[in-house]
Design a protein around this motif. Structure first.
Motif, PDB file in Angstrom:
ATOM      1  N   ALA A  19       1.912  46.179  65.863  1.00 45.05           N
ATOM      2  CA  ALA A  19       3.333  45.518  66.512  1.00 45.05           C
ATOM      3  C   ALA A  19       4.053  46.360  65.582  1.00 45.05           C
ATOM      4  O   ALA A  19       4.917  46.772  65.958  1.00 45.05           O
ATOM      5  CB  ALA A  19       3.021  44.088  67.414  1.00 45.05           C
ATOM      6  N   GLY A  20       3.926  45.618  64.290  1.00 45.22           N
ATOM      7  CA  GLY A  20       5.422  45.299  63.663  1.00 45.22           C
ATOM      8  C   GLY A  20       5.458  46.453  63.734  1.00 45.22           C
ATOM      9  O   GLY A  20       6.964  47.329  63.453  1.00 45.22           O
ATOM     10  N   ALA A  21       4.362  46.995  62.729  1.00 51.07           N
ATOM     11  CA  ALA A  21       5.121  48.353  62.514  1.00 51.07           C
ATOM     12  C   ALA A  21       5.617  49.716  63.295  1.00 51.07           C
ATOM     13  O   ALA A  21       6.165  50.285  63.158  1.00 51.07           O
ATOM     14  CB  ALA A  21       3.044  49.962  61.883  1.00 51.07           C
ATOM     15  N   LEU A  53      10.365  52.132  65.333  1.00 50.91           N
ATOM     16  CA  LEU A  53      12.100  52.352  66.199  1.00 50.91           C
ATOM     17  C   LEU A  53      13.231  51.527  65.704  1.00 50.91           C
ATOM     18  O   LEU A  53      14.588  52.613  66.303  1.00 50.91           O
ATOM     19  CB  LEU A  53      11.286  51.278  67.747  1.00 50.91           C
ATOM     20  CG  LEU A  53      10.811  51.272  68.849  1.00 50.91           C
ATOM     21  CD1 LEU A  53      10.017  50.491  69.741  1.00 50.91           C
ATOM     22  CD2 LEU A  53      10.584  52.998  68.987  1.00 50.91           C
ATOM     23  N   TYR A  54      12.971  50.866  64.941  1.00 51.37           N
ATOM     24  CA  TYR A  54      14.507  50.697  64.094  1.00 51.37           C
ATOM     25  C   TYR A  54      14.933  51.454  63.455  1.00 51.37           C
ATOM     26  O   TYR A  54      15.580  51.875  63.146  1.00 51.37           O
ATOM     27  CB  TYR A  54      13.989  49.772  63.507  1.00 51.37           C
ATOM     28  CG  TYR A  54      14.923  48.275  63.177  1.00 51.37           C
ATOM     29  CD1 TYR A  54      16.691  48.170  63.819  1.00 51.37           C
ATOM     30  CD2 TYR A  54      15.659  48.111  61.849  1.00 51.37           C
ATOM     31  CE1 TYR A  54      17.638  47.707  63.634  1.00 51.37           C
ATOM     32  CE2 TYR A  54      16.642  47.144  60.863  1.00 51.37           C
ATOM     33  CZ  TYR A  54      17.444  46.528  62.081  1.00 51.37           C
ATOM     34  OH  TYR A  54      18.760  45.875  62.062  1.00 51.37           O
ATOM     35  N   HIS A 104      17.073  54.117  65.009  1.00 49.65           N
ATOM     36  CA  HIS A 104      18.330  53.779  65.548  1.00 49.65           C
ATOM     37  C   HIS A 104      18.723  53.849  63.992  1.00 49.65           C
ATOM     38  O   HIS A 104      19.861  54.031  63.793  1.00 49.65           O
ATOM     39  CB  HIS A 104      18.055  52.064  65.396  1.00 49.65           C
ATOM     40  CG  HIS A 104      19.219  51.642  65.890  1.00 49.65           C
ATOM     41  ND1 HIS A 104      20.696  51.682  66.003  1.00 49.65           N
ATOM     42  CD2 HIS A 104      19.922  50.218  64.442  1.00 49.65           C
ATOM     43  CE1 HIS A 104      21.476  51.419  66.022  1.00 49.65           C
ATOM     44  NE2 HIS A 104      20.648  50.422  64.976  1.00 49.65           N
ATOM     45  N   LEU A 105      18.256  53.049  62.591  1.00 51.96           N
ATOM     46  CA  LEU A 105      19.214  53.529  61.731  1.00 51.96           C
ATOM     47  C   LEU A 105      18.954  54.745  60.820  1.00 51.96           C
ATOM     48  O   LEU A 105      19.374  55.039  60.005  1.00 51.96           O
ATOM     49  CB  LEU A 105      18.368  52.576  60.928  1.00 51.96           C
ATOM     50  CG  LEU A 105      18.623  50.627  60.136  1.00 51.96           C
ATOM     51  CD1 LEU A 105      17.723  49.963  59.204  1.00 51.96           C
ATOM     52  CD2 LEU A 105      19.792  50.334  60.739  1.00 51.96           C
ATOM     53  N   ALA A 125      10.815  43.292  64.799  1.00 55.10           N
ATOM     54  CA  ALA A 125       9.881  43.574  64.082  1.00 55.10           C
ATOM     55  C   ALA A 125       9.455  42.821  62.865  1.00 55.10           C
ATOM     56  O   ALA A 125       8.684  42.574  62.313  1.00 55.10           O
ATOM     57  CB  ALA A 125      10.671  44.898  63.549  1.00 55.10           C
ATOM     58  N   ILE A 157      12.763  57.274  55.460  1.00 56.72           N
ATOM     59  CA  ILE A 157      11.244  56.875  54.937  1.00 56.72           C
ATOM     60  C   ILE A 157      11.484  55.563  55.690  1.00 56.72           C
ATOM     61  O   ILE A 157       9.991  55.423  55.352  1.00 56.72           O
ATOM     62  CB  ILE A 157      12.157  55.802  53.391  1.00 56.72           C
ATOM     63  CG1 ILE A 157      12.683  56.832  52.396  1.00 56.72           C
ATOM     64  CG2 ILE A 157      11.379  55.072  52.739  1.00 56.72           C
ATOM     65  CD1 ILE A 157      13.960  56.113  51.094  1.00 56.72           C
ATOM     66  N   ILE A 158      12.165  54.759  56.673  1.00 57.41           N
ATOM     67  CA  ILE A 158      11.463  53.657  57.663  1.00 57.41           C
ATOM     68  C   ILE A 158      10.442  53.897  57.913  1.00 57.41           C
ATOM     69  O   ILE A 158       9.643  54.225  58.704  1.00 57.41           O
ATOM     70  CB  ILE A 158      12.655  52.612  57.876  1.00 57.41           C
ATOM     71  CG1 ILE A 158      13.664  52.089  57.141  1.00 57.41           C
ATOM     72  CG2 ILE A 158      11.941  51.830  58.971  1.00 57.41           C
ATOM     73  CD1 ILE A 158      14.560  51.263  57.387  1.00 57.41           C
ATOM     74  N   LEU A 205       7.140  39.292  63.171  1.00 59.59           N
ATOM     75  CA  LEU A 205       5.636  40.586  63.086  1.00 59.59           C
ATOM     76  C   LEU A 205       5.396  40.580  61.674  1.00 59.59           C
ATOM     77  O   LEU A 205       4.330  39.700  61.630  1.00 59.59           O
ATOM     78  CB  LEU A 205       5.568  41.829  64.275  1.00 59.59           C
ATOM     79  CG  LEU A 205       5.436  41.051  65.849  1.00 59.59           C
ATOM     80  CD1 LEU A 205       5.639  42.918  66.123  1.00 59.59           C
ATOM     81  CD2 LEU A 205       4.625  39.995  66.337  1.00 59.59           C
ATOM     82  N   THR A 206       5.863  41.182  61.436  1.00 61.47           N
ATOM     83  CA  THR A 206       5.394  42.091  59.700  1.00 61.47           C
ATOM     84  C   THR A 206       6.113  40.449  58.650  1.00 61.47           C
ATOM     85  O   THR A 206       4.656  40.647  57.833  1.00 61.47           O
ATOM     86  CB  THR A 206       6.152  42.976  59.330  1.00 61.47           C
ATOM     87  OG1 THR A 206       7.551  43.296  59.590  1.00 61.47           O
ATOM     88  CG2 THR A 206       5.697  44.384  60.254  1.00 61.47           C
ATOM     89  N   ALA A 266       7.606  55.444  56.747  1.00 59.73           N
ATOM     90  CA  ALA A 266       5.732  54.415  56.068  1.00 59.73           C
ATOM     91  C   ALA A 266       5.559  54.278  57.416  1.00 59.73           C
ATOM     92  O   ALA A 266       4.555  53.849  56.988  1.00 59.73           O
ATOM     93  CB  ALA A 266       7.188  53.671  55.156  1.00 59.73           C
ATOM     94  N   ASP A 326      16.116  56.270  59.488  1.00 60.88           N
ATOM     95  CA  ASP A 326      16.219  56.086  58.050  1.00 60.88           C
ATOM     96  C   ASP A 326      14.377  57.222  57.939  1.00 60.88           C
ATOM     97  O   ASP A 326      14.388  56.273  58.356  1.00 60.88           O
ATOM     98  CB  ASP A 326      16.359  54.649  57.644  1.00 60.88           C
ATOM     99  CG  ASP A 326      15.898  54.423  56.087  1.00 60.88           C
ATOM    100  OD1 ASP A 326      17.004  54.661  54.839  1.00 60.88           O
ATOM    101  OD2 ASP A 326      15.032  54.241  55.132  1.00 60.88           O
ATOM    102  N   LEU A 366       7.082  48.478  66.285  1.00 66.01           N
ATOM    103  CA  LEU A 366       8.578  47.963  66.626  1.00 66.01           C
ATOM    104  C   LEU A 366       9.681  48.375  64.996  1.00 66.01           C
ATOM    105  O   LEU A 366      10.628  49.052  65.173  1.00 66.01           O
ATOM    106  CB  LEU A 366       8.689  46.785  66.262  1.00 66.01           C
ATOM    107  CG  LEU A 366       8.173  46.575  67.988  1.00 66.01           C
ATOM    108  CD1 LEU A 366       8.408  44.883  68.165  1.00 66.01           C
ATOM    109  CD2 LEU A 366       8.994  47.178  68.908  1.00 66.01           C
ATOM    110  N   TRP A 367       9.349  48.584  63.954  1.00 61.70           N
ATOM    111  CA  TRP A 367      10.004  49.097  62.654  1.00 61.70           C
ATOM    112  C   TRP A 367      10.102  50.983  62.651  1.00 61.70           C
ATOM    113  O   TRP A 367      11.315  51.440  62.187  1.00 61.70           O
ATOM    114  CB  TRP A 367       9.281  48.839  61.212  1.00 61.70           C
ATOM    115  CG  TRP A 367       9.269  47.644  60.752  1.00 61.70           C
ATOM    116  CD1 TRP A 367       8.332  46.765  60.302  1.00 61.70           C
ATOM    117  CD2 TRP A 367      10.775  46.606  60.281  1.00 61.70           C
ATOM    118  NE1 TRP A 367       8.504  45.548  59.540  1.00 61.70           N
ATOM    119  CE2 TRP A 367      10.374  45.661  59.774  1.00 61.70           C
ATOM    120  CE3 TRP A 367      11.698  47.232  59.759  1.00 61.70           C
ATOM    121  CZ2 TRP A 367      11.621  44.586  59.093  1.00 61.70           C
ATOM    122  CZ3 TRP A 367      12.990  45.821  59.888  1.00 61.70           C
ATOM    123  CH2 TRP A 367      12.562  45.001  59.862  1.00 61.70           C
TER     124      TRP A 367
END
Lengths: 85, 85
Positions: free
Chosen positions: B44-46, B51-52, B55-56, A10, B60-61, A13-14, B64, B58, B48-49
């Motif tokens: 793609a980054g959005a 998913l992350y 996991h956290l 992630a 906001i993540i 990519l960003t 967003a 969070d 995966l972020w």
């Protein structure tokens, strides 16, 4: 471990998200369709995400957004360079 | 509380980061200088972020990046629309 990997991908990519845009501006010598406001918003956003990452003590968020900020400075410099002509 | 606010502002800036680009494409009816690879990378980054962020744990993540993904779909649709002409 797989979560760590998802965070890394992630981040890559960003973090490198504007690199293709920088390459395209360089190749076409044109930036007239690129939104300057978008470039500014991502620069400011990267700074604040870095601060938030420091608060969360999350190395991935900190490193990713610091590098993003550097690429945004490059993108803004290139935008100015080609729109001045 | 101020960290929460910094996270919210960071989220707003990058979540809505491509909105000015979408408005510019709509206004100029042109997208030829916009990098399609950049749009794909952020989409793609959005994902995966998000998913992350799950996991956290969070919020906001998660929120967003989900909204970012929606704006990227809009940006890609507009890119196709104007580059087809």
């Amino acid at each position: 471990m797989e979560w760590y990997l998802i965070g890394i991908i992630a981040a890559l990519l960003t973090t490198l998200g504007f690199v293709p845009q920088i390459i395209k501006m360089h190749r076409t010598k044109s930036a007239k369709d690129v939104s300057f406001t978008t470039l500014l918003q991502f620069s400011a956003g990267a700074i604040l995400w870095t601060l938030y990452g420091i608060h969360l003590k999350d190395t991935i968020i900190i490193v990713a957004n610091t590098i993003t900020f550097v690429t945004m400075v490059c993108a803004i410099a290139m935008y100015y360079h080609f729109n001045r002509k």
